[in-house]
Design a protein around this motif. Sequence first.
Motif, PDB file in Angstrom:
ATOM      1  N   ILE A  32       0.833  -1.205   0.000  1.00  0.00           N
ATOM      2  CA  ILE A  32       0.000   0.000   0.000  1.00  0.00           C
ATOM      3  C   ILE A  32       0.867   1.255   0.000  1.00  0.00           C
ATOM      4  CG2 ILE A  32      -1.648   1.334   1.387  1.00  0.00           C
ATOM      5  CD1 ILE A  32      -2.834  -1.332   2.306  1.00  0.00           C
ATOM      6  N   LYS A  33       1.905   1.246   0.823  1.00  0.00           N
ATOM      7  CA  LYS A  33       2.787   2.406   0.892  1.00  0.00           C
ATOM      8  C   LYS A  33       3.479   2.649  -0.442  1.00  0.00           C
ATOM      9  CE  LYS A  33       6.511   4.348   3.660  1.00  0.00           C
ATOM     10  NZ  LYS A  33       7.436   4.142   4.811  1.00  0.00           N
ATOM     11  N   HIS A  34       3.951   1.562  -1.053  1.00  0.00           N
ATOM     12  CA  HIS A  34       4.632   1.681  -2.332  1.00  0.00           C
ATOM     13  C   HIS A  34       3.668   2.165  -3.418  1.00  0.00           C
ATOM     14  CE1 HIS A  34       7.462   0.777  -5.542  1.00  0.00           C
ATOM     15  NE2 HIS A  34       6.518   0.074  -6.145  1.00  0.00           N
ATOM     16  N   ASN A  35       2.428   1.663  -3.381  1.00  0.00           N
ATOM     17  CA  ASN A  35       1.419   2.048  -4.364  1.00  0.00           C
ATOM     18  C   ASN A  35       1.070   3.534  -4.245  1.00  0.00           C
ATOM     19  OD1 ASN A  35      -0.328   1.395  -6.503  1.00  0.00           O
ATOM     20  ND2 ASN A  35      -2.062   1.214  -5.083  1.00  0.00           N
ATOM     21  N   ARG A  36       0.932   4.031  -3.014  1.00  0.00           N
ATOM     22  CA  ARG A  36       0.633   5.450  -2.802  1.00  0.00           C
ATOM     23  C   ARG A  36       1.789   6.326  -3.301  1.00  0.00           C
ATOM     24  NH1 ARG A  36      -1.888   5.466   3.334  1.00  0.00           N
ATOM     25  NH2 ARG A  36      -3.933   4.563   2.800  1.00  0.00           N
ATOM     26  N   LYS A  37       2.986   5.882  -3.012  1.00  0.00           N
ATOM     27  CA  LYS A  37       4.159   6.646  -3.457  1.00  0.00           C
ATOM     28  C   LYS A  37       4.212   6.711  -4.969  1.00  0.00           C
ATOM     29  CE  LYS A  37       9.154   6.874  -2.801  1.00  0.00           C
ATOM     30  NZ  LYS A  37      10.329   6.237  -2.170  1.00  0.00           N
ATOM     31  N   ARG A  38       3.879   5.616  -5.635  1.00  0.00           N
ATOM     32  CA  ARG A  38       3.902   5.581  -7.100  1.00  0.00           C
ATOM     33  C   ARG A  38       2.823   6.491  -7.680  1.00  0.00           C
ATOM     34  NH1 ARG A  38       3.011  -0.144  -9.829  1.00  0.00           N
ATOM     35  NH2 ARG A  38       0.931   0.298  -8.999  1.00  0.00           N
ATOM     36  N   ARG A  39       1.652   6.507  -7.030  1.00  0.00           N
ATOM     37  CA  ARG A  39       0.577   7.378  -7.508  1.00  0.00           C
ATOM     38  C   ARG A  39       0.968   8.850  -7.384  1.00  0.00           C
ATOM     39  NH1 ARG A  39      -4.975   4.737  -5.018  1.00  0.00           N
ATOM     40  NH2 ARG A  39      -4.977   2.836  -6.310  1.00  0.00           N
ATOM     41  N   ARG A  40       1.588   9.224  -6.232  1.00  0.00           N
ATOM     42  CA  ARG A  40       2.015  10.612  -6.069  1.00  0.00           C
ATOM     43  C   ARG A  40       3.054  11.007  -7.114  1.00  0.00           C
ATOM     44  NH1 ARG A  40       1.816   9.429  -0.410  1.00  0.00           N
ATOM     45  NH2 ARG A  40       4.061   9.011  -0.436  1.00  0.00           N
ATOM     46  N   ARG A  75       1.297  11.544 -10.425  1.00  0.00           N
ATOM     47  CA  ARG A  75       0.581  12.823 -10.454  1.00  0.00           C
ATOM     48  C   ARG A  75       1.554  13.984 -10.649  1.00  0.00           C
ATOM     49  NH1 ARG A  75      -3.375  11.805  -5.253  1.00  0.00           N
ATOM     50  NH2 ARG A  75      -4.767  10.265  -6.263  1.00  0.00           N
TER      51      ARG A  75
END
Length: 217
Positions: free
Chosen positions: A192-200, A203
């Motif tokens: 989850i942490k890695h996925n959020r970082k990739r999304r940011r 963007r």
Amino acid sequence: MDSPGKAIIISLIITFALNIKSGNPMSCEASLFTSIPTKRCPRNELEWNTRAAIFNCSSINQTCVKPDKFEYHCVLNENVTGLVEVCAPSKHVFEQKCLHFHTGGKLIQESVINCSSGPIICPNAYRSSEAYKYQSCYEGVNHNEKEDNNCCQRIYPDKSEPIGNGEALMIAIFIFVPLCTIVTLVSICVFIKHNRKRRRLNRRNSGELRRPELIAI
């Protein structure tokens, strides 16, 4: 002194003499539940004290004697065919007799075996808690058993019994299931942490690509 008074005194004297003669044997229900067969009794004071510490007889709930008088013993069984470790009220032993534990009477008492021969001959009177000094009491039984150099393998209460398949499975479940759960949760958190970082990051990159177009217009 009148006759009834004399009779009472004589009766008391006889009772006292019989108690001394028998070494004050005392039946104790708690002893029955502490009795454990063993291949060998302690051979010296160190081994005896080690086993006594493991049994911790003084901590056992009983109302027979004071806690410090409820002591560890290693004696013959009632058939004189084996040995038992047991917590029982200590007593004096007379007439150079060995001891055995009588399950019916729930007490230790003199057996038919004598300790009047051997490397160390027992005295006419000795304490039951010092039976380790007179190994001749155990020789007949020891000769019938394969010699075991590890004293008293069974630890009260049966802590050294081999673990069965069912117990091994339960241990594996209690160890590996929580471990797998923890690993899974950690993996999910990392994902989850890695996925959020990739999304940011996506963007941010997307915003940087739009800005030149807005300036050009």
